[in-house]
Write a protein that holds these residues in place. Structure first.
Motif, PDB file in Angstrom:
ATOM      1  N   UNK A  16       0.799  -1.210   0.215  1.00  0.00           N
ATOM      2  CA  UNK A  16      -0.065  -0.069  -0.012  1.00  0.00           C
ATOM      3  C   UNK A  16       0.863   1.296  -0.008  1.00  0.00           C
ATOM      4  N   UNK A  17       0.253   2.254  -0.607  1.00  0.00           N
ATOM      5  CA  UNK A  17       0.927   3.749  -0.536  1.00  0.00           C
ATOM      6  C   UNK A  17       0.138   4.470   0.103  1.00  0.00           C
ATOM      7  N   UNK A  18       0.475   5.194   1.193  1.00  0.00           N
ATOM      8  CA  UNK A  18      -0.132   5.953   1.835  1.00  0.00           C
ATOM      9  C   UNK A  18      -0.452   7.386   1.391  1.00  0.00           C
ATOM     10  N   UNK A  19      -1.056   8.286   1.855  1.00  0.00           N
ATOM     11  CA  UNK A  19      -1.378   9.863   1.598  1.00  0.00           C
ATOM     12  C   UNK A  19      -0.324  10.430   1.435  1.00  0.00           C
ATOM     13  N   UNK A  20       0.861  10.021   2.225  1.00  0.00           N
ATOM     14  CA  UNK A  20       2.054  10.896   2.276  1.00  0.00           C
ATOM     15  C   UNK A  20       3.065  10.265   1.036  1.00  0.00           C
ATOM     16  N   UNK A  21       2.642   9.433   0.204  1.00  0.00           N
ATOM     17  CA  UNK A  21       3.291   8.733  -0.649  1.00  0.00           C
ATOM     18  C   UNK A  21       4.490   7.987   0.024  1.00  0.00           C
ATOM     19  N   UNK A  22       4.206   7.292   1.147  1.00  0.00           N
ATOM     20  CA  UNK A  22       5.027   6.358   1.712  1.00  0.00           C
ATOM     21  C   UNK A  22       4.486   4.826   1.312  1.00  0.00           C
ATOM     22  N   UNK A  23       5.647   4.150   0.957  1.00  0.00           N
ATOM     23  CA  UNK A  23       5.555   2.647   0.654  1.00  0.00           C
ATOM     24  C   UNK A  23       6.459   1.983   1.425  1.00  0.00           C
ATOM     25  N   UNK A  24       6.139   0.816   1.850  1.00  0.00           N
ATOM     26  CA  UNK A  24       7.075  -0.280   2.410  1.00  0.00           C
ATOM     27  C   UNK A  24       7.790  -1.224   1.382  1.00  0.00           C
ATOM     28  N   UNK A  25       9.330  -0.870   1.459  1.00  0.00           N
ATOM     29  CA  UNK A  25      10.134  -1.719   0.664  1.00  0.00           C
ATOM     30  C   UNK A  25      10.061  -3.185   0.878  1.00  0.00           C
ATOM     31  N   UNK A  26       9.770  -4.163   0.284  1.00  0.00           N
ATOM     32  CA  UNK A  26       9.509  -5.420   0.797  1.00  0.00           C
ATOM     33  C   UNK A  26      10.853  -5.703   1.524  1.00  0.00           C
ATOM     34  N   UNK A  27      10.600  -6.665   2.532  1.00  0.00           N
ATOM     35  CA  UNK A  27      11.862  -6.910   3.581  1.00  0.00           C
ATOM     36  C   UNK A  27      13.073  -7.960   2.676  1.00  0.00           C
ATOM     37  N   UNK A  28      12.684  -8.648   1.619  1.00  0.00           N
ATOM     38  CA  UNK A  28      13.672  -9.269   0.968  1.00  0.00           C
ATOM     39  C   UNK A  28      14.580  -8.434   0.027  1.00  0.00           C
ATOM     40  N   UNK A  29      13.932  -7.294  -0.502  1.00  0.00           N
ATOM     41  CA  UNK A  29      14.640  -6.235  -1.147  1.00  0.00           C
ATOM     42  C   UNK A  29      15.510  -5.475  -0.332  1.00  0.00           C
ATOM     43  N   UNK A  30      15.111  -5.060   0.923  1.00  0.00           N
ATOM     44  CA  UNK A  30      15.783  -4.322   1.900  1.00  0.00           C
ATOM     45  C   UNK A  30      16.956  -5.162   2.486  1.00  0.00           C
ATOM     46  N   UNK A  31      16.789  -6.337   2.666  1.00  0.00           N
ATOM     47  CA  UNK A  31      17.825  -7.414   3.092  1.00  0.00           C
ATOM     48  C   UNK A  31      19.176  -7.437   2.088  1.00  0.00           C
ATOM     49  N   UNK A  32      18.541  -7.323   0.772  1.00  0.00           N
ATOM     50  CA  UNK A  32      19.787  -7.202  -0.336  1.00  0.00           C
ATOM     51  C   UNK A  32      20.536  -6.340  -0.386  1.00  0.00           C
ATOM     52  N   UNK A  33      19.611  -4.831  -0.125  1.00  0.00           N
ATOM     53  CA  UNK A  33      20.288  -3.717  -0.246  1.00  0.00           C
ATOM     54  C   UNK A  33      21.274  -3.796   0.956  1.00  0.00           C
TER      55      UNK A  33
END
Length: 165
Positions: A16-33
């Motif tokens: 989901x994208x909230x009203x402030x344009x925030x979105x959670x980056x998937x955990x597996x993608x954060x782990x790679x970064x």
């Protein structure tokens, strides 16, 4: 060639994208970064050919430099600065917060037509961020992946293409 122990972006998520344009980056993608860079920062830019965003960490910059050189080798009359600007000039640096969220710039939201949900797709050295309905419309030839996107929409109880929303 994938080296042993190399961290790659794979998989998918619909967030989901909230009203402030925030979105959670998937955990597996954060782990790679984090594994590749030790940090939370990465780059986002428009995809050059598709109506989506491309996101990658700083380790992918070497591949982009190689791509720029390959384009120049294929077309020696190409403008070196134009190629470099197209690959590097429109990228913005973002950093995910403690909750794993980023704020998507309004320009990127508009370009990719992202509304209330963002589809994340791993693509080896980078990942893409799509409006899920745009993905289904423009990438129908990827049947298995489209079935997965429809499944994710159903899981979130979101309208399917052609349904009133």
């Amino acid at each position: 060639m994938v080296e042993q122990g190399e961290q790659l972006f794979y998989g998918n998520a619909l967030n989901s994208v909230d009203s402030k344009n925030r979105v959670s980056v998937p955990a597996q993608f954060r782990a790679v970064i984090k594994a590749r860079t030790g940090g939370e920062e990465f780059l986002i830019r428009e995809h050059e050919e598709l109506p989506c965003l491309v996101a990658y960490d700083h380790t992918y910059l070497k591949e982009l430099r190689e791509e720029a050189e390959a384009r120049l080798a294929q077309d020696p009359t190409a403008n070196r600065e134009d190629i470099r600007r197209s690959l590097f000039g429109a990228a913005d640096s973002v950093k995910f917060d403690d909750a794993g969220r980023i704020v998507l710039d309004g320009f990127f939201i508009d370009y990719a037509a992202i509304e209330k949900t963002a589809l994340f797709l791993g693509a080896q050295g980078y990942f893409e961020i799509w409006n899920p309905y745009t993905f289904l419309e423009t990438q129908a030839h990827q049947k298995a992946l489209c079935r997965k996107v429809v499944y994710l929409l159903k899981q979130k109880k979101l309208p399917l293409p052609g349904e009133e929303g």
